[in-house]
Design a protein around this motif. Sequence first.
Motif, mmCIF file in Angstrom:
data_model
loop_
_atom_site.group_PDB
_atom_site.id
_atom_site.type_symbol
_atom_site.label_atom_id
_atom_site.label_comp_id
_atom_site.label_asym_id
_atom_site.label_seq_id
_atom_site.Cartn_x
_atom_site.Cartn_y
_atom_site.Cartn_z
ATOM 1 N N TYR A 135 0.831 -1.211 0.000
ATOM 2 C CA TYR A 135 0.000 0.000 0.000
ATOM 3 C C TYR A 135 0.862 1.256 0.000
ATOM 4 N N LEU A 136 1.857 1.282 0.874
ATOM 5 C CA LEU A 136 2.746 2.438 0.947
ATOM 6 C C LEU A 136 3.570 2.571 -0.325
ATOM 7 N N SER A 137 4.012 1.445 -0.874
ATOM 8 C CA SER A 137 4.805 1.472 -2.099
ATOM 9 C C SER A 137 3.997 2.040 -3.259
ATOM 10 N N ALA A 138 2.789 1.534 -3.456
ATOM 11 C CA ALA A 138 1.934 2.024 -4.547
ATOM 12 C C ALA A 138 1.629 3.503 -4.373
ATOM 13 N N MET A 139 1.361 3.891 -3.135
ATOM 14 C CA MET A 139 1.029 5.291 -2.875
ATOM 15 C C MET A 139 2.204 6.211 -3.176
ATOM 16 N N MET A 140 3.394 5.854 -2.684
ATOM 17 C CA MET A 140 4.535 6.754 -2.829
ATOM 18 C C MET A 140 5.046 6.814 -4.266
ATOM 19 N N ILE A 141 4.850 5.764 -5.051
ATOM 20 C CA ILE A 141 5.288 5.793 -6.442
ATOM 21 C C ILE A 141 4.470 6.799 -7.249
ATOM 22 N N VAL A 142 3.154 6.847 -7.006
ATOM 23 C CA VAL A 142 2.295 7.760 -7.775
ATOM 24 C C VAL A 142 2.064 9.087 -7.049
ATOM 25 N N PHE A 143 2.515 9.192 -5.806
ATOM 26 C CA PHE A 143 2.226 10.375 -5.001
ATOM 27 C C PHE A 143 2.790 11.673 -5.584
ATOM 28 N N PRO A 144 4.030 11.686 -6.105
ATOM 29 C CA PRO A 144 4.513 12.939 -6.707
ATOM 30 C C PRO A 144 3.622 13.432 -7.843
ATOM 31 N N LEU A 145 3.110 12.508 -8.656
ATOM 32 C CA LEU A 145 2.202 12.903 -9.737
ATOM 33 C C LEU A 145 0.900 13.457 -9.175
ATOM 34 N N ILE A 146 0.396 12.842 -8.116
ATOM 35 C CA ILE A 146 -0.815 13.353 -7.464
ATOM 36 C C ILE A 146 -0.572 14.763 -6.930
ATOM 37 N N CYS A 147 0.583 14.982 -6.310
ATOM 38 C CA CYS A 147 0.920 16.307 -5.781
ATOM 39 C C CYS A 147 0.987 17.340 -6.900
ATOM 40 N N LEU A 148 1.492 16.918 -8.046
ATOM 41 C CA LEU A 148 1.561 17.817 -9.203
ATOM 42 C C LEU A 148 0.157 18.151 -9.704
ATOM 43 N N LEU A 149 -0.712 17.155 -9.786
ATOM 44 C CA LEU A 149 -2.086 17.383 -10.229
ATOM 45 C C LEU A 149 -2.852 18.285 -9.270
ATOM 46 N N CYS A 150 -2.529 18.179 -7.993
ATOM 47 C CA CYS A 150 -3.203 19.018 -6.985
ATOM 48 C C CYS A 150 -2.926 20.500 -7.193
ATOM 49 N N GLN A 151 -1.883 20.825 -7.941
ATOM 50 C CA GLN A 151 -1.523 22.220 -8.169
ATOM 51 C C GLN A 151 -2.084 22.773 -9.480
ATOM 52 N N VAL A 152 -2.853 21.942 -10.212
ATOM 53 C CA VAL A 152 -3.521 22.426 -11.423
ATOM 54 C C VAL A 152 -4.623 23.396 -11.021
ATOM 55 N N LYS A 153 -4.563 24.623 -11.519
ATOM 56 C CA LYS A 153 -5.506 25.642 -11.080
ATOM 57 C C LYS A 153 -6.923 25.385 -11.578
ATOM 58 N N ASN A 154 -7.043 24.828 -12.779
ATOM 59 C CA ASN A 154 -8.365 24.538 -13.326
ATOM 60 C C ASN A 154 -8.875 23.224 -12.734
ATOM 61 N N ARG A 155 -9.732 23.328 -11.734
ATOM 62 C CA ARG A 155 -10.197 22.137 -11.027
ATOM 63 C C ARG A 155 -11.051 21.225 -11.919
ATOM 64 N N TYR A 156 -11.630 21.788 -12.986
ATOM 65 C CA TYR A 156 -12.466 20.973 -13.863
ATOM 66 C C TYR A 156 -11.635 19.947 -14.630
ATOM 67 N N ILE A 157 -10.368 20.263 -14.875
ATOM 68 C CA ILE A 157 -9.475 19.287 -15.503
ATOM 69 C C ILE A 157 -9.305 18.079 -14.583
ATOM 70 N N ILE A 158 -9.142 18.339 -13.300
ATOM 71 C CA ILE A 158 -8.990 17.263 -12.327
ATOM 72 C C ILE A 158 -10.265 16.430 -12.257
ATOM 73 N N VAL A 159 -11.417 17.107 -12.265
ATOM 74 C CA VAL A 159 -12.692 16.397 -12.203
ATOM 75 C C VAL A 159 -12.884 15.515 -13.432
ATOM 76 N N LEU A 160 -12.587 16.051 -14.618
ATOM 77 C CA LEU A 160 -12.734 15.275 -15.846
ATOM 78 C C LEU A 160 -11.804 14.065 -15.851
ATOM 79 N N LEU A 161 -10.538 14.292 -15.475
ATOM 80 C CA LEU A 161 -9.578 13.200 -15.409
ATOM 81 C C LEU A 161 -10.003 12.179 -14.364
ATOM 82 N N GLY A 162 -10.416 12.694 -13.218
ATOM 83 C CA GLY A 162 -10.815 11.812 -12.127
ATOM 84 C C GLY A 162 -12.013 10.958 -12.473
ATOM 85 N N LEU A 163 -13.041 11.565 -13.059
ATOM 86 C CA LEU A 163 -14.242 10.807 -13.423
ATOM 87 C C LEU A 163 -13.932 9.735 -14.461
#
Length: 332
Positions: A135-163
């Motif tokens: 669990y920790l391994s999977a989380m930390m491998i993708v976590f930097p990308l998640i942190c990068l996505l969290c800084q996208v100002k247009n939240r609708y991009i995140i919603v579209l990608l997430g959905l």
Amino acid sequence: MKNRSIEIWRLVASILIMATHLMVVDEQTGETPFYNAWIYVEFFYFLTGYFTYRHFCKSRTMDVNEAAKKALKYALKKYCRFLPFIIIVTFVQYTMEYASLGSRLSNYLNIPYEILLLTEAFPIEDVTHILPFWYLSAMMIVFPLICLLCQVKNRYIIVLLGLLETSIYYGFFGYYGLNLRGFPFGLLRAFSGMLVGMMICILVKEVGSRVYALLGKKMLIISWTCFIVTIVFAFYNLSAMRLYVILFIVAIFTVAVRYENALTSKIINSNWLADLSLYMYLWHYTIGTAVRLYAPVVGNRRIAVYYLATVMISVMSMIVHRLIEKYKKIGE
């Protein structure tokens, strides 16, 4: 300050996940109550995504290089938080497993991958000797990308990608996708779960105040009801895994809305609950191995020793860590 309800839930989830690993205590253990409580890993991923997005809400930047730097820095900080205990747990686990086989160097070659939390990047199963570390391994491998996505100002991009991504993952894989381990399912599971948490945070910020005005204190009842229902489902090992996902989302959303809008829920310090649940997760599998190999008890007594020893060592770890942090601050 932490949200008291969520931190209580974290602790309960850690205890229930321990029940899924009873086979490490007694290899003859069959399907016991909470055998399917591994689904609470989703709950942890949702919370990680929620709090990570919340953290970056006030520190977004248009500069891609700066955003990547912040993402890596935050991910490294998270990793360093539990690195000392990962090292200790890993060496203890490997030493116990290979004590009867001699101390050949080849037995310990996977230790660097365990400590660096890279085992989920292997295209084969069961690379890790410490099952919860996947669990920790999977989380930390993708976590930097998640942190990068969290800084996208247009939240609708995140919603579209997430959905799109979560609909494919939870829809197509369903029960089997949630339960499959190994590359690349663990990484997909971590990424999907944290995306869901990010979308929960966006939803809280978009409609939270209106929902709170409509439901008010009833939201606390709704959130606790949803979480308790998941515990009942887990006790009977019901396999409606996507229903668990929905209940987790509703529980986190409602308690987060109340947290953001009710000032009384912000003044309670429950940081110790978050720390205790983390150390219990880190230690329980290795303690279970020790109980199986060395405890002179059997049956339910062995299980009781497993739980009590995990809590005791986790509390000791929490105290040691806090003392170290305290002296570091004094030194600064």
